[in-house]
Motif scaffolding. Structure first.
Motif, short mmCIF file in Angstrom:
data_model
loop_
_atom_site.label_atom_id
_atom_site.label_comp_id
_atom_site.label_asym_id
_atom_site.label_seq_id
_atom_site.Cartn_x
_atom_site.Cartn_y
_atom_site.Cartn_z
N TRP A 187 3.61 -3.13 0.25
CA TRP A 187 3.15 -4.45 0.72
C TRP A 187 1.65 -4.45 0.95
CZ3 TRP A 187 0.77 -5.35 5.45
CH2 TRP A 187 0.58 -6.69 5.79
N ILE A 188 1.14 -3.39 1.54
CA ILE A 188 -0.25 -3.41 1.97
C ILE A 188 -1.23 -3.41 0.80
CG2 ILE A 188 -0.57 -0.90 2.19
CD1 ILE A 188 -2.08 -1.55 4.85
N GLU A 189 -0.85 -2.83 -0.33
CA GLU A 189 -1.78 -2.79 -1.46
C GLU A 189 -2.02 -4.18 -2.05
OE1 GLU A 189 -0.46 -1.12 -5.30
OE2 GLU A 189 1.55 -0.99 -4.43
N ARG A 190 -1.15 -5.14 -1.74
CA ARG A 190 -1.29 -6.50 -2.28
C ARG A 190 -2.11 -7.40 -1.36
NH1 ARG A 190 4.27 -5.61 -2.72
NH2 ARG A 190 4.71 -7.22 -1.15
N GLN A 191 -2.55 -6.88 -0.23
CA GLN A 191 -3.27 -7.70 0.73
C GLN A 191 -4.75 -7.79 0.37
OE1 GLN A 191 -1.11 -9.28 2.83
NE2 GLN A 191 0.25 -8.05 1.54
N LYS A 192 -5.37 -8.87 0.84
CA LYS A 192 -6.81 -9.03 0.68
C LYS A 192 -7.48 -8.67 2.01
CE LYS A 192 -6.50 -12.69 -2.80
NZ LYS A 192 -6.85 -14.09 -3.16
N PHE A 193 -8.59 -7.95 1.89
CA PHE A 193 -9.27 -7.47 3.09
C PHE A 193 -10.64 -8.12 3.25
CE2 PHE A 193 -6.35 -4.06 1.75
CZ PHE A 193 -5.58 -3.97 2.91
N ALA A 194 -11.22 -7.88 4.42
CA ALA A 194 -12.49 -8.53 4.76
C ALA A 194 -13.67 -7.99 3.97
CB ALA A 194 -12.76 -8.36 6.26
N GLY A 195 -13.48 -6.92 3.24
CA GLY A 195 -14.53 -6.33 2.45
C GLY A 195 -13.94 -5.30 1.50
N PRO A 196 -14.80 -4.56 0.80
CA PRO A 196 -14.31 -3.57 -0.17
C PRO A 196 -13.55 -2.43 0.50
CG PRO A 196 -16.69 -3.37 0.14
CD PRO A 196 -16.28 -4.62 0.84
N VAL A 197 -12.43 -2.07 -0.12
CA VAL A 197 -11.61 -0.96 0.35
C VAL A 197 -11.30 -0.05 -0.84
CG1 VAL A 197 -9.37 -0.28 1.33
CG2 VAL A 197 -10.55 -2.30 2.20
N LYS A 198 -11.52 1.24 -0.69
CA LYS A 198 -11.17 2.20 -1.72
C LYS A 198 -9.67 2.39 -1.70
CE LYS A 198 -11.89 5.65 -4.68
NZ LYS A 198 -12.43 5.46 -6.03
N MET A 199 -8.98 2.09 -2.81
CA MET A 199 -7.53 2.17 -2.87
C MET A 199 -7.08 3.42 -3.63
SD MET A 199 -6.68 -0.74 -1.35
CE MET A 199 -5.05 -1.29 -1.84
N LEU A 200 -6.07 4.09 -3.13
CA LEU A 200 -5.52 5.27 -3.79
C LEU A 200 -4.01 5.27 -3.62
CD1 LEU A 200 -5.89 8.02 -5.22
CD2 LEU A 200 -6.07 9.06 -2.94
N GLN A 201 -3.29 5.28 -4.74
CA GLN A 201 -1.83 5.33 -4.71
C GLN A 201 -1.36 6.78 -4.57
OE1 GLN A 201 0.47 2.82 -7.55
NE2 GLN A 201 1.35 4.77 -8.20
N SER A 202 -0.35 6.99 -3.73
CA SER A 202 0.13 8.35 -3.50
C SER A 202 1.65 8.35 -3.31
CB SER A 202 -0.53 8.95 -2.27
OG SER A 202 0.01 10.22 -1.96
N SER A 203 2.27 9.46 -3.70
CA SER A 203 3.70 9.64 -3.44
C SER A 203 3.93 10.20 -2.05
CB SER A 203 4.29 10.61 -4.47
OG SER A 203 3.74 11.91 -4.27
N PHE A 204 2.89 10.79 -1.46
CA PHE A 204 2.96 11.48 -0.18
C PHE A 204 3.91 12.69 -0.22
CE2 PHE A 204 1.61 7.21 1.32
CZ PHE A 204 0.38 7.59 1.83
#
Length: 356
Positions: free
Chosen positions: A21-38
């Motif tokens: 859910w959180i990866e689809r959100q818009k934020f107040a500025g640039p955010v470095k995104m990284l997908q992980s399996s953990f």
């Protein structure tokens, strides 16, 4: 929290599961995104850990069991200052490796301290942030529209709750509260938003629903994407849970100036006055409080306004972020960060005592 960290001038890297859910959100500025399996096998540790290290992390904050486990391995290998948030009460070895653990309530903190999973010096209490500005006090029009949508009469006193129907939330007590009100001649009904917990059935639930006095008085509307909008139909929000850490559903009602009564769970003791807090299973006490609201509409209005003010002032992001940053500073001061030598530009990284 991310939005307010960005507004405060921090850089944020968000490591998230695939299709979250959180990866689809818009934020107040640039955010470095990284997908992980953990996952904590060597390949996945490298695929996630190296990008975090090379990005130049100052500190890593984990939320959730898999993320906590990953961060435990990562901080052992990299020396990263680690903060973990305890959203539930359960045994997790990673707590012992965190430089700071955030408990959402005093009850949460006491649980981990007593079980020696977290030392008192590393345990911090900060409830969930809640931006009440996104919700407004319920208008008469919104209340009517929500009731029309559900087929609920305009003049009935409507008790309500939002959450998975099961043992932990203990909605069977809500049926008992409703029954007591009806026996006292109060025109009341109950609306429950949420599905039935298929894993853990509630003993006596189906039999209680068949009580003749409750016939036509209980509305089970199921899981709904418009749950927050449906809350507008309520006159009083009920929380009868056995255990909570920092529940969100009551806040969504309180922010709309709908008063709440609750069992003494999680951080509700910090948000509600003593005469609206009850021990788990105290149906009589909860029923008397609900009756007072039903017979005194003016108190309902005043209590709803007070609840909204409390949530707005106490849980606002701008009030909470300084508390989170203090925890980060505490974690940084406790950590012996072995990872600095790997940074491409170590002079550019922020450290305690260095100007931001």
């Amino acid at each position: 929290m991310i939005d307010n960290q960005i507004k405060a001038g921090h850089e944020v890297m968000l490591i998230h599961p695939r299709k979250s859910w959180i990866e689809r959100q818009k934020f107040a500025g640039p955010v470095k995104m990284l997908q992980s399996s953990f996952r904590t096998n060597p390949t996945d540790l490298r695929n996630t850990g190296y990008p975090i290290r090379d990005w130049g992390r100052t500190l890593v904050h984990a939320h959730g069991s898999r993320a906590n486990k990953f961060l435990m391995i990562f901080t052992i290998a990299d020396g990263a200052p680690a903060v973990m948030t305890a959203h539930t009460r359960q045994f997790q070895i990673p707590w012992r490796f965190a430089h700071a653990v955030v408990g959402l309530s005093r009850q949460t903190a006491d649980y981990y301290i007593k079980r020696l999973l977290v030392s008192p010096s590393r345990m911090h209490i900060v409830p969930n942030m809640f931006d009440s500005a996104a919700l407004q006090p319920v208008s008469a029009e919104a209340r009517s529209l929500a009731r029309q949508k559900l087929g609920i009469r305009e003049n009935t006193f409507l008790l309500g709750s939002v959450g998975l129907i099961g043992v932990r939330k203990r909605q069977i007590d809500m049926l008992a509260i409703l029954k007591q009100l009806l026996e006292k001649g109060i025109d009341a009904e109950l609306m429950l938003v949420g599905g039935l917990d298929g894993k853990e059935g509630m003993p006596g639930w189906h039999a209680a629903l068949k009580d003749p006095i409750l016939n036509g008085k209980v509305h089970l509307v199921g899981p709904r994407e418009d749950a927050v909008e449906l809350v507008a139909a309520m006159d009083l929000f009920l929380c009868t849970s056995i255990a909570e850490e920092a529940p969100i559903a009551p806040l969504e009602a309180m922010a709309q100036a709908i008063p709440a009564i609750s069992t003494d769970v999680g951080n509700m003791e910090d948000l509600l006055p003593a005469d609206r807090l009850f021990t788990v299973g105290d149906v009589d006490g909860l029923s008397k409080a609900a009756e007072r609201f039903a017979r005194n509409p003016q108190w309902q209005v005043e209590a709803g306004a007070a609840d909204r003010q409390k949530v707005t002032e106490q849980l606002a992001p701008e009030a909470m972020l300084p508390q989170i940053e203090d925890i980060y500073l505490a974690a940084l001061s406790r950590a012996r960060d072995r990872g600095w030598k790997y940074f491409k530009n170590p002079a550019d990284r922020w450290v305690p005592g260095k100007a931001r």
